[in-house]
Write a protein that holds these residues in place. Sequence first.
Motif, short mmCIF file in Angstrom:
data_model
loop_
_atom_site.label_atom_id
_atom_site.label_comp_id
_atom_site.label_asym_id
_atom_site.label_seq_id
_atom_site.Cartn_x
_atom_site.Cartn_y
_atom_site.Cartn_z
N LEU A 281 0.83 -1.22 0.00
CA LEU A 281 0.00 0.00 0.00
C LEU A 281 0.86 1.27 0.00
CD1 LEU A 281 -2.88 1.34 0.31
CD2 LEU A 281 -2.38 1.43 2.75
N ALA A 282 1.71 1.39 1.02
CA ALA A 282 2.48 2.64 1.13
C ALA A 282 3.49 2.82 -0.01
CB ALA A 282 3.15 2.71 2.50
N ARG B 66 6.28 -4.44 6.84
CA ARG B 66 5.52 -3.34 6.24
C ARG B 66 6.28 -2.02 6.34
NH1 ARG B 66 -0.35 -1.80 8.56
NH2 ARG B 66 0.93 -1.26 10.36
N LYS C 111 1.38 3.86 -3.09
CA LYS C 111 0.60 5.10 -2.98
C LYS C 111 1.47 6.30 -2.61
CE LYS C 111 -3.17 2.87 -3.77
NZ LYS C 111 -3.61 2.80 -5.17
N VAL C 112 2.46 6.06 -1.78
CA VAL C 112 3.26 7.19 -1.29
C VAL C 112 4.48 7.43 -2.18
CG1 VAL C 112 4.60 8.08 0.65
CG2 VAL C 112 2.49 6.79 1.07
#
Lengths: 244, 249
Positions: free
Chosen positions: B109-110, B158, B113-114
């Motif tokens: 995710l990060a 993560r 997205k980031v």
Amino acid sequence: MTPVVLSTFGTMVRTMFDFSFLPGYLPYFTQGVAYTLLLALGAVLIAIIPALGLALMRLSKNKFINIIAGGYIAIFRSTPLYVQLSIIYLGVFSMIKIPTFYIFGFVNIAMFIPGIISLALNSAAYVAEIIRGGILAVDQGQGEAARSLGLTQGQSMRYVVLPQAIKNILPSLANELITMIKESSLCGAIGMYELMWAAKTVGGATFLTMSPYLLAAAVYFCINFPAGKIIELLERRMRRGDHR
Amino acid sequence: MAITDNTPIISVKNLTKRFTPKICALNDCNLDIYKGQVVVIVGPSGSGKSTLLRSLNLLEVPTEGEIIFDGVNIADKNVDINLHRQRMGMVFQHFNLFPHMTVMENLTLAPTKVKNMPLEEAKALARELLKKVGLADREDAYPIQLSGGQKQRIAIVRALCMQPDVMLFDEPTSALDPEMVGEVLQVMKDLAAENMTMVVVTHEMGFAREVGERVIFMDGGHILEDKAPQEFFTNPEHPRLQLFLSKVL
């Protein structure tokens, strides 16, 4: 003396359950139900997006934004729907003319649109609080974890918090729909052809004071009670898969 | 001791955090952390150690003072904290994995997205790191299907997927069954051996002694002692630390 009283009582009972109007007036009721469902479902659906905005505004740290949303919610929750309907439907929309056009053959948008907007504005206030509650119920650590990874507040809300909040929101949202199905009966009082209006009109035309309303009550009950039970069931099922 | 740079990667200056005017969680704390160091923070409950750690990536916003991360005062309101948080991984006591996502989705995710990393690249990186912590076969699992120790190892991965310069650990083993503490500590030891800069709040005195290069003792919002572990445990100066050690060791 006694036989007269008895016969009046007998007449009363007979007229109470006199559904002889049904063959002639059934379309009033079937269209009324459809109108009611369109109004309620439409109002809640339309309310969701502004409600999400209001909820996020209420959660904002910016005092100004917070107060605006809080004020809106306070006003719509603290005044009767009937008053709101009168102001918006009779007042505001007397200045905005919508052309007469029928959808489904019996829904006049010139009345339907002002009505559904009034209901949606009211519903937005309640749904906003439902959404806010749903967001707050998500463990704070979720947002913190997302932020610690560098996600912005918006990304954290969108990818992490909201998807989890939906589980808390959906049951209450369905309950709001049931409330709206009942509350929309007020629209009949200002002339929209929904279920309650059908009952009132039939009552006026046939001089029956009880049975049309009993029928309306039965129809409302037959929609809302099973719907409530189904929501309860789904809620319980969703809870089961919850412990993560 | 590992070789350390001259300029600290994190420098905490006169840090004070008040939750209310009366409740002061941190009181004028000063701390320099150098690249590659493993700093362990211990202390009784409510001593402010978690607040200090959470201040380092601004999950707690300081009331006063500066936090200089790689030359930038991130406590400054005009600084885009998201940019700096990307470079500081954080591991929480209660894992805080995203329950609605699979392990792989949690990990990618990060980065996607980031950092706008392509998904395939993020997945490859995640798989490589998963293999390191021995969980290569769990990428499609949901957090609910994992044990506590597995969850925490995933949470570490993560954070590592963002390829941070610093890793912050907030009591990473406190919520675990005793049996599972070891596997998480092992991952942290491996990380320390790779020269990762780490700040660890923990109650694991064994870990502090074995892996820590510096051990810090906090009480009442103050940093009372800051020493190499050998010194810290054998020759505690502050009476409060002596009392603390007499109870926990």
